[in-house]
Design a protein around this motif. Structure first.
Motif, short mmCIF file in Angstrom:
data_model
loop_
_atom_site.label_atom_id
_atom_site.label_comp_id
_atom_site.label_asym_id
_atom_site.label_seq_id
_atom_site.Cartn_x
_atom_site.Cartn_y
_atom_site.Cartn_z
N UNK A 51 0.80 -1.22 0.00
CA UNK A 51 0.00 0.00 0.00
C UNK A 51 0.83 1.27 0.00
N UNK A 52 2.15 1.14 -0.02
CA UNK A 52 3.02 2.31 -0.10
C UNK A 52 3.19 3.09 1.20
N UNK A 53 2.95 2.44 2.33
CA UNK A 53 3.09 3.14 3.61
C UNK A 53 4.40 2.86 4.31
N UNK A 54 4.95 1.67 4.10
CA UNK A 54 6.21 1.30 4.74
C UNK A 54 7.16 0.73 3.71
N UNK A 55 8.42 0.71 4.10
CA UNK A 55 9.42 0.04 3.29
C UNK A 55 10.18 -0.91 4.21
N UNK A 56 10.78 -1.92 3.61
CA UNK A 56 11.55 -2.86 4.41
C UNK A 56 13.00 -2.81 3.97
N UNK A 57 13.85 -3.04 4.93
CA UNK A 57 15.29 -3.13 4.66
C UNK A 57 15.76 -4.49 5.13
N UNK A 58 16.56 -5.12 4.30
CA UNK A 58 17.08 -6.45 4.61
C UNK A 58 18.36 -6.36 5.43
N UNK A 59 18.72 -7.49 6.01
CA UNK A 59 19.99 -7.57 6.71
C UNK A 59 19.86 -7.46 8.21
N UNK A 60 21.02 -7.57 8.85
CA UNK A 60 21.08 -7.56 10.31
C UNK A 60 20.51 -6.27 10.90
N UNK A 61 20.76 -5.16 10.24
CA UNK A 61 20.25 -3.87 10.70
C UNK A 61 18.94 -3.49 9.99
N UNK A 62 18.29 -4.48 9.40
CA UNK A 62 17.08 -4.24 8.63
C UNK A 62 15.84 -4.10 9.49
N UNK A 63 14.73 -4.04 8.82
CA UNK A 63 13.45 -3.91 9.49
C UNK A 63 12.52 -3.05 8.65
N UNK A 64 11.52 -2.49 9.30
CA UNK A 64 10.53 -1.66 8.62
C UNK A 64 10.62 -0.23 9.09
N UNK A 65 10.33 0.67 8.15
CA UNK A 65 10.20 2.09 8.49
C UNK A 65 9.17 2.72 7.57
N UNK A 66 8.67 3.87 7.99
CA UNK A 66 7.66 4.55 7.19
C UNK A 66 8.27 5.00 5.87
N UNK A 67 7.51 4.83 4.81
CA UNK A 67 7.95 5.25 3.49
C UNK A 67 7.64 6.73 3.27
N UNK A 68 6.62 7.22 3.95
CA UNK A 68 6.21 8.63 3.86
C UNK A 68 6.20 9.22 5.26
N UNK A 69 6.22 10.54 5.35
CA UNK A 69 6.14 11.16 6.69
C UNK A 69 4.85 10.73 7.41
N UNK A 70 4.95 10.58 8.72
CA UNK A 70 3.79 10.17 9.53
C UNK A 70 2.64 11.17 9.38
N UNK A 71 2.96 12.41 9.12
CA UNK A 71 1.91 13.43 8.96
C UNK A 71 1.15 13.27 7.64
N UNK A 72 1.67 12.45 6.73
CA UNK A 72 1.02 12.24 5.42
C UNK A 72 0.22 10.95 5.35
N UNK A 73 0.20 10.18 6.42
CA UNK A 73 -0.55 8.91 6.43
C UNK A 73 -1.70 9.06 7.43
N UNK A 74 -2.93 8.98 6.92
CA UNK A 74 -4.09 9.17 7.79
C UNK A 74 -4.69 7.84 8.23
N UNK A 75 -5.42 7.91 9.32
CA UNK A 75 -6.14 6.74 9.82
C UNK A 75 -7.10 6.23 8.74
N UNK A 76 -7.76 7.14 8.05
CA UNK A 76 -8.70 6.72 7.00
C UNK A 76 -8.02 5.94 5.90
N UNK A 77 -6.84 6.38 5.51
CA UNK A 77 -6.09 5.69 4.46
C UNK A 77 -5.71 4.28 4.91
N UNK A 78 -5.28 4.15 6.15
CA UNK A 78 -4.90 2.83 6.69
C UNK A 78 -6.12 1.92 6.75
#
Length: 143
Positions: A51-78
Motif C-alpha cells: 500500500x506504499x506506507x512502509x518500506x523494508x530493509x534487509x539484513x542484520x540492521x534491517x526492518x521496517x520504516x515509514x515510506x512517507x512522513x507520519x503526517x502524510x498517512x491518515x487513519x482513514x487511508x490505513x
C-alpha cells in the motif's frame, strides 16, 4: 467496528512513526512492543508495504520504516487499505459505491440520510487524523 487487523496495523504504524528517522524496526520488536502475533504482523506489514506506507530493509540492521512522513498517512487511508470502505452502508462509500439491493430510492431513504451524517463525520475525523497526530508528534495550537 474496525477489525483486529486494522488495530494492529495502526499500532505498528504508530510505533514506526515514533521511531528515530531512518532507523528501521524489526518485526519481532514491533510484535513484542505492540503485543501483536508475529505471523499476523508479517502479513500486515506486507499489506502496508504494498500500500506504499512502509518500506523494508534487509539484513542484520534491517526492518521496517515509514515510506512517507507520519503526517502524510491518515487513519482513514490505513483503514481503507486494511479493511476496505469505511462507510456504514454501500450506497455511502466514496471508494466502493454500490446501490443497496433492497432500496427503492436513495433520495427517499431515511436510513441513508442518518448514516450519511455518520459517514461524513467519521470520514472527517479519519481523514484528518494522521499517524503523527496519534503518535503525539503534532501539538495542538494554543487557544
Amino acid at each position: 467496528m474496525i477489525t483486529q487487523k486494522a488495530k494492529y496495523a495502526l499500532r505498528a504504524l504508530t510505533l514506526l512513526a515514533r521511531a528515530e528517522p531512518g532507523e528501521p524496526i524489526q518485526i519481532p520488536d514491533i510484535a513484542d512492543r505492540q503485543k501483536i502475533p508475529k505471523k499476523f504482523l508479517e502479513q500486515i506489514m506486507l499489506d502496508l508495504k504494498r500500500g506504499g506506507m512502509v518500506e523494508s530493509r534487509r539484513g542484520k540492521q534491517g526492518g521496517y520504516l515509514l515510506l512517507r512522513p507520519a503526517s502524510d498517512i491518515t487513519y482513514g487511508e490505513v483503514l481503507r487499505l486494511i479493511d476496505g470502505p469505511v462507510a456504514p452502508l454501500p450506497c455511502l462509500s466514496l471508494t466502493a459505491y454500490r446501490r443497496c439491493e433492497d432500496c427503492d430510492g436513495e433520495n427517499d431513504c431515511e436510513i441513508r440520510r442518518v448514516f450519511a451524517r455518520v459517514a461524513d463525520e467519521t470520514r472527517a475525523v479519519l481523514l484528518s487524523t494522521s499517524l503523527a497526530d496519534a503518535a503525539g508528534e503534532v501539538t495542538e495550537p494554543a487557544h
